[in-house]
Design an enzyme around this catalytic site. Structure first.
Site, PDB file in Angstrom:
ATOM      1  CG  ASP A 188      -2.018  -0.940   1.271  1.00 39.82           C
ATOM      2  OD1 ASP A 188      -2.244  -1.598   0.246  1.00 39.82           O
ATOM      3  OD2 ASP A 188      -2.695  -1.038   2.312  1.00 39.82           O
TER       4      ASP A 188
ATOM      5  NE  ARG B  82      -4.625  -1.591  -4.122  1.00 43.39           N
ATOM      6  CZ  ARG B  82      -4.196  -1.886  -2.879  1.00 43.39           C
ATOM      7  NH1 ARG B  82      -3.817  -0.930  -2.055  1.00 43.39           N
ATOM      8  NH2 ARG B  82      -4.142  -3.130  -2.475  1.00 43.39           N
TER       9      ARG B  82
HETATM   10  P1  FDA Z   1     -14.180   9.539  -4.325  1.00 42.41           P
HETATM   11  O1  FDA Z   1     -13.586   9.835  -3.000  1.00 42.41           O
HETATM   12  O2  FDA Z   1     -14.312  10.644  -5.304  1.00 42.41           O
HETATM   13  O3  FDA Z   1     -15.553   8.829  -4.097  1.00 42.41           O
HETATM   14  C1  FDA Z   1     -16.428   8.491  -5.151  1.00 42.41           C
HETATM   15  C2  FDA Z   1     -17.699   7.912  -4.560  1.00 42.41           C
HETATM   16  O4  FDA Z   1     -17.406   6.670  -3.947  1.00 42.41           O
HETATM   17  C3  FDA Z   1     -18.308   8.743  -3.428  1.00 42.41           C
HETATM   18  O5  FDA Z   1     -19.157   9.725  -3.931  1.00 42.41           O
HETATM   19  C4  FDA Z   1     -19.030   7.690  -2.631  1.00 42.41           C
HETATM   20  O6  FDA Z   1     -20.239   7.343  -3.242  1.00 42.41           O
HETATM   21  C5  FDA Z   1     -18.118   6.514  -2.729  1.00 42.41           C
HETATM   22  N1  FDA Z   1     -17.156   6.481  -1.612  1.00 42.41           N
HETATM   23  C6  FDA Z   1     -15.837   6.785  -1.642  1.00 42.41           C
HETATM   24  N2  FDA Z   1     -15.280   6.602  -0.419  1.00 42.41           N
HETATM   25  C7  FDA Z   1     -16.266   6.177   0.378  1.00 42.41           C
HETATM   26  C8  FDA Z   1     -16.324   5.817   1.762  1.00 42.41           C
HETATM   27  N3  FDA Z   1     -15.255   5.859   2.550  1.00 42.41           N
HETATM   28  N4  FDA Z   1     -17.532   5.433   2.266  1.00 42.41           N
HETATM   29  C9  FDA Z   1     -18.627   5.373   1.485  1.00 42.41           C
HETATM   30  N5  FDA Z   1     -18.624   5.704   0.171  1.00 42.41           N
HETATM   31  C10 FDA Z   1     -17.473   6.094  -0.369  1.00 42.41           C
HETATM   32  N6  FDA Z   1      -5.274   5.169  -0.627  1.00 42.41           N
HETATM   33  C11 FDA Z   1      -3.950   5.365  -0.416  1.00 42.41           C
HETATM   34  O7  FDA Z   1      -3.529   6.502  -0.187  1.00 42.41           O
HETATM   35  N7  FDA Z   1      -3.078   4.315  -0.444  1.00 42.41           N
HETATM   36  C12 FDA Z   1      -3.485   3.044  -0.737  1.00 42.41           C
HETATM   37  O8  FDA Z   1      -2.664   2.127  -0.771  1.00 42.41           O
HETATM   38  C13 FDA Z   1      -4.870   2.831  -0.975  1.00 42.41           C
HETATM   39  N8  FDA Z   1      -5.364   1.594  -1.263  1.00 42.41           N
HETATM   40  C14 FDA Z   1      -6.669   1.440  -1.657  1.00 42.41           C
HETATM   41  C15 FDA Z   1      -7.134   0.191  -2.086  1.00 42.41           C
HETATM   42  C16 FDA Z   1      -8.419   0.070  -2.577  1.00 42.41           C
HETATM   43  C17 FDA Z   1      -8.884  -1.267  -3.071  1.00 42.41           C
HETATM   44  C18 FDA Z   1      -9.277   1.217  -2.635  1.00 42.41           C
HETATM   45  C19 FDA Z   1     -10.648   1.126  -3.224  1.00 42.41           C
HETATM   46  C20 FDA Z   1      -8.830   2.425  -2.166  1.00 42.41           C
HETATM   47  C21 FDA Z   1      -7.539   2.556  -1.658  1.00 42.41           C
HETATM   48  N9  FDA Z   1      -7.094   3.770  -1.169  1.00 42.41           N
HETATM   49  C22 FDA Z   1      -5.751   3.936  -0.920  1.00 42.41           C
HETATM   50  C23 FDA Z   1      -8.058   4.857  -0.860  1.00 42.41           C
HETATM   51  C24 FDA Z   1      -8.196   5.827  -2.035  1.00 42.41           C
HETATM   52  O9  FDA Z   1      -7.009   6.560  -2.175  1.00 42.41           O
HETATM   53  C25 FDA Z   1      -9.360   6.795  -1.807  1.00 42.41           C
HETATM   54  O10 FDA Z   1      -9.172   7.524  -0.624  1.00 42.41           O
HETATM   55  C26 FDA Z   1     -10.725   6.126  -1.725  1.00 42.41           C
HETATM   56  O11 FDA Z   1     -10.821   5.050  -2.610  1.00 42.41           O
HETATM   57  C27 FDA Z   1     -11.844   7.127  -2.084  1.00 42.41           C
HETATM   58  O12 FDA Z   1     -11.677   7.579  -3.384  1.00 42.41           O
HETATM   59  P2  FDA Z   1     -12.590   7.131  -4.627  1.00 42.41           P
HETATM   60  O13 FDA Z   1     -11.666   6.794  -5.751  1.00 42.41           O
HETATM   61  O14 FDA Z   1     -13.484   6.048  -4.239  1.00 42.41           O
HETATM   62  O15 FDA Z   1     -13.338   8.431  -5.095  1.00 42.41           O
END
Ligand code: FDA
Length: 342
Positions: free
Chosen positions: A162, A214
Site C-alpha cells: 500500500d 494499483r
Molecule cells: P471519491 O472519493 O471521489 O468517491 C467516489 C464515490 O465513492 C463517493 O461519492 C461515494 O459514493 C463513494 N465512496 C468513496 N469513499 C467512500 C467511503 N469511505 N464510504 C462510502 N462511500 C465512499 N489510498 C492510499 O492513499 N493508499 C493506498 O494504498 C490505498 N489503497 C486502496 C485500495 C483500494 C482497493 C481502494 C478502493 C482504495 C484505496 N485507497 C488507498 C483509498 C483511495 O485513495 C481513496 O481515498 C478512496 O478510494 C476514495 O476515493 P474514490 O476513488 O473512491 O473516489
C-alpha cells in the site's frame, strides 16, 4: 435507567458539543476542511484512545472491517469469492514505533499464506511498510517484507505494498525495486496515488518496468506543494494515469493494473478506454474497499469485469476507519446518529 440517562447525557457532552461545532464549521468552511480534520484525527493518539473505546465506534467500523481475527477475514473472503469477487487481505496496522510490534505484524501476515492455500480462497495480501517498521528503520521493513515475499512465493501468492503519506513514497519505491529488480521477487506490486504531482513520472518508470500497480486517488492530507488541492485535478490525473498504464506498450511490458476507486466517473472512463482499445477484461481489475458501494461491485461482476475487494481485519482498525469517514462525510453522520441511538 432514569438515573443513568442524565449521567450518560453528561458523559456524551463532549461528543454533542463536537457534533455542533463540526456542523457549524462544515457550514462555514466546507467539506475539505472536515476531511483534513478527520485525517489529522486518524493519526492523533489522544483521539484514538478516546474514540476507539466507544462501543459505537467499533460497531460502525464493523461496516468497513471484516472482524478482528484471520478466521473472520477468511470467512468474509469465502463469501465474497462465492459472489464472484476476488480479495486482497489486509492485516490492519500502521506507523508502528516498536520493532516487536513490526515483527508481530510480519508474523501474522506470514501465517496468512498457508491459510489462504489451505482454504482454497482467491486472495492475495496487502501490507503497509510502516506496519513492518519503516518509521523505525528502513532495513527492518525491507527484511520483514523479504520474509513475507519468500513465504508468499512458496504458495504462489502475491503481495501489494500500500502507499502511505508522501514522505514515504521514495522509501516505498526503493524497497519495492530492491526486492523486485535486485532480488528477483516477481510477486510484489505497488500503489500509485493520482493526487500526487510526481505520480505521472513514477508511472512512466513503472510502465517501462512492466510493474503490477494499483491506482488510487490517495487517502492522506497532503500539502499543495506535493498534491493537487482540487478533486477535479486528482480525477483528471487518475484518468490520464489509467490510460498510460493500459496502453499496448504497458501491457506488452507485463503491466497489470488494479483500478481502485468507487467513483463511477473513473470506472466509466476506464470502461470507455478498454472498449475503444479492445482491451480484454483479464488485462486489469477493478478494486473496491470492503463495505463500500456493494451494488456497484456486483454490477461490475455481472458485466464480466474482475473485481477485487480489499478486506481489512485486526484490532488496529481506528486509523483505517477514520480515513473512511474522511472520504465521505455522510459516514460521519451515520456514526454520530448511531452514537445517539445506542
Ligand atoms: P471519491 O472519493 O471521489 O468517491 C467516489 C464515490 O465513492 C463517493 O461519492 C461515494 O459514493 C463513494 N465512496 C468513496 N469513499 C467512500 C467511503 N469511505 N464510504 C462510502 N462511500 C465512499 N489510498 C492510499 O492513499 N493508499 C493506498 O494504498 C490505498 N489503497 C486502496 C485500495 C483500494 C482497493 C481502494 C478502493 C482504495 C484505496 N485507497 C488507498 C483509498 C483511495 O485513495 C481513496 O481515498 C478512496 O478510494 C476514495 O476515493 P474514490 O476513488 O473512491 O473516489
Amino acid at each position: 435507567m432514569s438515573q443513568n440517562k442524565p449521567r450518560r447525557l453528561w458523559s456524551s457532552l463532549p461528543i454533542i458539543l463536537g457534533a455542533i461545532l463540526l456542523t457549524f464549521l462544515i457550514y462555514q468552511y466546507g467539506e475539505k476542511w472536515l476531511r483534513n480534520i478527520l485525517i489529522y484525527l486518524s493519526h492523533a493518539t489522544w483521539a484514538r484512545d478516546l474514540i476507539s473505546t466507544l462501543p459505537v465506534a467499533k460497531q460502525v467500523a464493523g461496516r468497513f472491517v471484516a472482524g478482528e481475527t484471520a478466521e473472520d477475514a477468511m470467512s468474509t473472503t469465502q463469501t465474497l469469492n462465492q459472489q464472484g469477487r476476488l480479495v486482497t487481505l489486509d492485516y490492519l496496522g500502521e506507523s508502528v514505533s516498536d520493532s516487536a510490534e513490526a515483527i508481530a505484524s510480519k508474523d501474522e501476515i506470514l501465517s496468512l499464506f498457508k491459510k489462504i492455500h489451505d482454504t482454497g480462497v482467491q486472495a492475495n495480501v496487502s501490507i503497509k511498510l510502516t506496519q513492518l517498521g519503516l518509521k523505525i528503520n528502513k532495513e527492518l521493513a525491507l527484511d520483514n517484507l523479504r520474509q513475507i515475499l519468500t513465504e508468499a512465493r512458496k504458495y504462489n501468492n502475491k503481495v501489494r505494498i500500500d502507499m502511505e503519506e508522501s514522505q514515504t513514497v521514495d522509501a516505498t519505491l526503493d524497497i519495492y525495486r530492491t526486492l523486485r529488480d535486485q532480488e528477483g521477487f516477481n510477486n510484489v506490486g505497488v500503489v500509485i496515488q493520482s493526487y500526487l504531482y510526481r505520480s505521472e513520472k513514477d508511472v512512466c518508470q513503472l510502465v517501462n518496468e512492466g510493474a503490477w500497480v494499483r491506482l488510487c486517488k490517495g487517502a492522506y492530507a497532503e500539502p499543495p506543494e506535493v498534491a493537487f488541492p482540487n478533486k477535479a485535478d486528482t480525477d483528471a490525473n487518475y484518468i490520464k494515469l489509467l490510460q498510460m498504464m493500459l496502453t499496448e506498450e504497458a501491457r506488452k511490458n507485463g503491466m497489470y493494473i488494479g483500478l481502485a476507486t468507487h467513483d463511477e466517473n473513473m470506472i466509466q472512463a476506464a470502461i470507455q478506454y478498454v472498449r475503444e482499445h479492445n482491451i480484454p477484461p483479464e488485462a486489469f481489475e477493478f478494486q473496491m474497499l470492503y463495505g463500500i458501494r456493494r451494488e456497484l461491485q456486483e454490477k461490475l461482476v455481472q458485466e464480466g469485469y474482475q473485481v477485487r475487494i480489499y478486506v481489512p481485519y485486526g484490532t488496529a482498525w481506528y486509523p483505517y476507519f477514520v480515513r473512511r469517514l474522511a472520504e465521505r462525510p455522510a459516514n460521519l453522520w451515520f456514526f454520530i446518529s448511531n452514537f445517539f441511538r445506542s
